[in-house]
Design a protein around this motif. Sequence first.
Motif, mmCIF file in Angstrom:
data_model
loop_
_atom_site.group_PDB
_atom_site.id
_atom_site.type_symbol
_atom_site.label_atom_id
_atom_site.label_comp_id
_atom_site.label_asym_id
_atom_site.label_seq_id
_atom_site.Cartn_x
_atom_site.Cartn_y
_atom_site.Cartn_z
ATOM 1 N N PRO A 367 0.822 -1.230 0.000
ATOM 2 C CA PRO A 367 0.000 0.000 0.000
ATOM 3 C C PRO A 367 0.850 1.273 0.000
ATOM 4 N N LEU A 368 1.415 1.600 -1.167
ATOM 5 C CA LEU A 368 2.208 2.817 -1.288
ATOM 6 C C LEU A 368 1.357 4.047 -1.537
ATOM 7 N N THR A 393 -3.753 -7.737 23.589
ATOM 8 C CA THR A 393 -2.736 -6.688 23.499
ATOM 9 C C THR A 393 -2.762 -5.975 22.157
ATOM 10 N N PHE A 394 -3.550 -6.480 21.201
ATOM 11 C CA PHE A 394 -3.584 -5.852 19.882
ATOM 12 C C PHE A 394 -4.343 -4.520 19.953
ATOM 13 N N SER A 395 -3.792 -3.494 19.321
ATOM 14 C CA SER A 395 -4.457 -2.187 19.321
ATOM 15 C C SER A 395 -4.107 -1.430 18.052
ATOM 16 N N VAL A 396 -4.956 -0.487 17.713
ATOM 17 C CA VAL A 396 -4.739 0.408 16.579
ATOM 18 C C VAL A 396 -4.929 1.831 17.072
ATOM 19 N N THR A 397 -3.949 2.675 16.836
ATOM 20 C CA THR A 397 -4.048 4.098 17.165
ATOM 21 C C THR A 397 -3.688 4.895 15.910
ATOM 22 N N TYR A 398 -4.133 6.142 15.866
ATOM 23 C CA TYR A 398 -3.829 6.946 14.677
ATOM 24 C C TYR A 398 -3.853 8.424 15.029
ATOM 25 N N GLY A 399 -3.207 9.205 14.155
ATOM 26 C CA GLY A 399 -3.173 10.657 14.297
ATOM 27 C C GLY A 399 -3.527 11.319 12.987
ATOM 28 N N ASP A 400 -3.013 12.532 12.767
ATOM 29 C CA ASP A 400 -3.377 13.278 11.572
ATOM 30 C C ASP A 400 -2.896 12.605 10.292
ATOM 31 N N ASN A 401 -1.714 12.007 10.315
ATOM 32 C CA ASN A 401 -1.166 11.418 9.090
ATOM 33 C C ASN A 401 -0.533 10.044 9.317
ATOM 34 N N TRP A 402 -0.841 9.408 10.438
ATOM 35 C CA TRP A 402 -0.200 8.137 10.743
ATOM 36 C C TRP A 402 -1.177 7.161 11.389
ATOM 37 N N ALA A 412 3.857 -1.752 14.098
ATOM 38 C CA ALA A 412 4.022 -1.354 12.696
ATOM 39 C C ALA A 412 3.449 0.047 12.545
ATOM 40 N N ASN A 413 4.247 0.963 12.020
ATOM 41 C CA ASN A 413 3.836 2.346 11.817
ATOM 42 C C ASN A 413 3.692 2.642 10.329
ATOM 43 N N TYR A 414 2.640 3.383 9.968
ATOM 44 C CA TYR A 414 2.425 3.832 8.597
ATOM 45 C C TYR A 414 2.235 5.342 8.615
ATOM 46 N N ILE A 415 3.024 6.060 7.814
ATOM 47 C CA ILE A 415 2.909 7.505 7.699
ATOM 48 C C ILE A 415 2.623 7.844 6.241
ATOM 49 N N TYR A 416 1.544 8.609 5.999
ATOM 50 C CA TYR A 416 1.178 9.046 4.654
ATOM 51 C C TYR A 416 1.120 10.565 4.608
ATOM 52 N N ASN A 417 1.473 11.137 3.447
ATOM 53 C CA ASN A 417 1.333 12.590 3.319
ATOM 54 C C ASN A 417 -0.063 12.943 2.830
ATOM 55 N N ALA A 418 -0.349 14.228 2.734
ATOM 56 C CA ALA A 418 -1.699 14.668 2.402
ATOM 57 C C ALA A 418 -2.124 14.254 1.001
ATOM 58 N N GLY A 420 -1.563 11.329 -0.233
ATOM 59 C CA GLY A 420 -1.847 9.907 -0.219
ATOM 60 C C GLY A 420 -0.652 9.015 -0.451
ATOM 61 N N PHE A 421 0.559 9.562 -0.498
ATOM 62 C CA PHE A 421 1.744 8.748 -0.741
ATOM 63 C C PHE A 421 2.326 8.243 0.582
ATOM 64 N N LEU A 422 2.727 6.982 0.595
ATOM 65 C CA LEU A 422 3.392 6.432 1.774
ATOM 66 C C LEU A 422 4.731 7.128 1.969
ATOM 67 N N GLU A 423 4.931 7.697 3.134
ATOM 68 C CA GLU A 423 6.208 8.307 3.467
ATOM 69 C C GLU A 423 7.124 7.329 4.190
ATOM 70 N N LEU A 424 6.533 6.534 5.074
ATOM 71 C CA LEU A 424 7.369 5.627 5.858
ATOM 72 C C LEU A 424 6.520 4.499 6.413
ATOM 73 N N ASN A 425 7.030 3.293 6.337
ATOM 74 C CA ASN A 425 6.446 2.150 7.028
ATOM 75 C C ASN A 425 7.554 1.463 7.816
ATOM 76 N N ASP A 426 7.376 1.454 9.105
ATOM 77 C CA ASP A 426 8.378 0.913 10.027
ATOM 78 C C ASP A 426 7.734 -0.209 10.824
ATOM 79 N N GLN A 427 8.238 -1.434 10.666
ATOM 80 C CA GLN A 427 7.719 -2.569 11.419
ATOM 81 C C GLN A 427 8.852 -3.190 12.215
ATOM 82 N N ASN A 428 8.612 -3.349 13.489
ATOM 83 C CA ASN A 428 9.656 -3.855 14.371
ATOM 84 C C ASN A 428 9.063 -4.871 15.330
ATOM 85 N N GLY A 429 9.344 -6.141 15.082
ATOM 86 C CA GLY A 429 8.926 -7.194 15.995
ATOM 87 C C GLY A 429 7.475 -7.575 15.901
#
Length: 635
Positions: A367-368, A393-402, A412-418, A420-429
Amino acid sequence: MRNKKWLLIILLFIISSISLKPEINNTTNTSEREVNSQDFKNEILKTSDPFIPDPDPFTTQHNGTYWDFTNDTIVAWNIETPFGNLDYTYNISSMRYFSIAENATGTSMEHLTPWEVYGVELEPVYWDSSINDFKVDPTSPVINASLINYTNSNPNEKMLPFKMEGFDDLGPMLNLFIPKNFSDALDIFWCANALHWLYSLFLTGKVPTVPADYADMTITSTSIHYYYAPYGTYCDLYYSPNGILETGELYTYLEGQLGTLNFTRSHDLNPLNDTEWNVDVGDVLYMGLSYHELKFNISKFENITVDLGGLGRIPLKVVWANMSMWNVSTETWDYVDMDGGVNWIIIGSANDNFPFMFPGEDKPFIPLLMPINFSISDLAVVMEFRGDENDPTFSVTYGDNWVRISNSSGYANYIYNASGFLELNDQNGFETEFGYEEVLVFRKNSTIIDDSKIWELEIIPINIGSSEFNITMDIKVNDTTHLLTSAMSINPLVNHTLSSGVLFFDIWINETDNLNAPNVDAPINITIDYDKSKYKNMKLYWFNQSLMDPENGEWLEIPFTDYGNGTIVFSVNHTSIFAFTNVIAQVKYLIFGDDDDDDDDNDELAIPIGNYYLIFIAIAIIGLIIYKKRELFKK
C-alpha cells in the motif's frame, strides 16, 4: 476501537441480545430532546400500481396498502457502528404477502405465534466491475424487511423491522420501509405504534408490560422517534416520501456498553466513481528499502471485484506498477521478477468506502498509495484486519497522518502525506506468519540535476519536525544526474548499530562519476541546523558498505565545523547513508569519509539478480498479503 470481525460478516449490524441489562447512567443524553421533521432532497420516485396481497388479510381496515417502489429497485445504506463503518446494497426482489405455509423465505418464526406478514424481500447485491453494474450475491441469504401483520393483536407480533436466516433471535434493526395506505400517505402512525413494543424493549432493556415500561414516542408524517429518559437511549427514523429509510440513529446498549448505530441512505450507488488517485500512467515513485533503491512505474489502472469470503465481494480500483531495483554493479534499474517474469505489482487498492483493501491472494500488493481525500480513520479501521481478535494486546491508534498497530511482540507504523503517498512504514517485531520481522520502507524525493550550476536543495525529515532539524545541501555534478534523498529518525539499516540514533539521511545518485566536478573542493556540502539545547555531544557518521554485507559494514566518523549556535557544516565527495547522533559507535575516523577504495562497484551492496528474498518478505508483510488470521477470508 477494537473491531469485532464477525460483525463484518453479518449483512447488517445486530445487537447481540434482546435481553439487555444496562446500568443506569443518568449523565448520558438524559436532557429533553426536541424532535424536528427532516427535510429531504427531492428524489424521482418510481411509479407503482397499488399492491394488494392475494389473499388479502387487510380487508377490514387497510385495504389498498402498498409499497411505493417497484421490484428491481436498488437501495443502499451506509452504516456507522462503534466498530467501524459498513456499506450494504440490496435489490428489492419482491413485495408480497407471506403465508405461514411458506414461512417467509429466509425467515424462521417458529418461536412466535403463527402469523401472516406483508413485507419486502431484499437480495444482497455487489458491484461487478466487469459489467459496471450490480449482480445478486448468490452466497448471501435473502433478507425480509419490515414484516407487517395488520390483524395480529399481540404487541410484539404486529411488525418486525428485520429478520434474516441464521439470526432469528437477534436484533434489533432499524426499520427500513413504511408502506402507504389507501389514502396514498405513509402508514407511519400505524407502523410507529406497531414497532413501539419492540423499540421500547431495546431502549429499556426489559419487556414492556404496562404503559410505564414503554419509551416515549413522537410521530410526524415522515419520521418516528422513541426516547427513554432514564437511560437517555433513543431511536430516530426519518423516511423519504415513498417510505424508504433515509437516515436513522439508534443509541442504546451495544455489546454491553452505550453506543450509536447510524444508517444513512446512499444515493450514489456506484462504489467506485468517487475513488481517484494522485498519479497518472507513466508517473514514477521512488522508495528505499534498507540500503536498496526501488522504482515503481505506474503502468495502468483497473477496476476489479475481489471475493474476500466473509467480507463478501468487494469492488476495487487498483493501481498497477512495474517495480525495479537499482543494480549498483551495472548502475541500471533491473525489473524485479515477480512470479515467473510478471513484474507488475499493485500499489493502490481502494473504493469509495475503504482507502485500501486487500486485492486478493494472487496479486502482489504493497500500500504505497491512498486515494485522493482519503481518511486516516478509515485506514485505521482497515488496519484492524491485521489483528488477532483473541489477542487482548492488539491495538490500533492513529493521528493526523499516521496509523500504528501493535501487540505484545512489536509494532508497525504507517505515515502518509496529504497527497496519499506512503512516506514511511516501520515494522519492528510485529508478529506475522514469517515470524518477528523488522522492515523499513520509506519514500525518496527525486530530483534531476545537471552541471549548469551548484544546486541548493533541502532534505525534509519524514517523521521529525522542522524545529528539530533542518538539512540543506549544495551539490555540484559534471553531467545530468538523478538524485534521491530522504531523512528520518530511524536507521534505514534495520537490525544494525546506531539504531537509537537521532537523525539519519540518505543521499543517492545514479552515476557516481558525476561527482568529479571540476573546480570544487568537495562536490557535496551539507548544513544541519538543530536544537542545541536538546541535542548535545553530537557526532557525524557515514555508512561504508564496501564489505558487500551491511551487517558487517562500518560506520565511519566524519569531521564537521560546529558554529556553536546549533549549526554544523561538513563536506563529502560521495553519497551514502549518514547519521547525526549522540550515540557513540565503533568507527574509523576518515577525512570526507573516504575509505581510499577506488573500486566503485564495491561501495554498495549488490544483490544478485533474481535473488529478491528481502523484497518478497517486505511486500508480504507491508502489503498484508499474509494475514495472521486467515480465517477471516475462509468464512
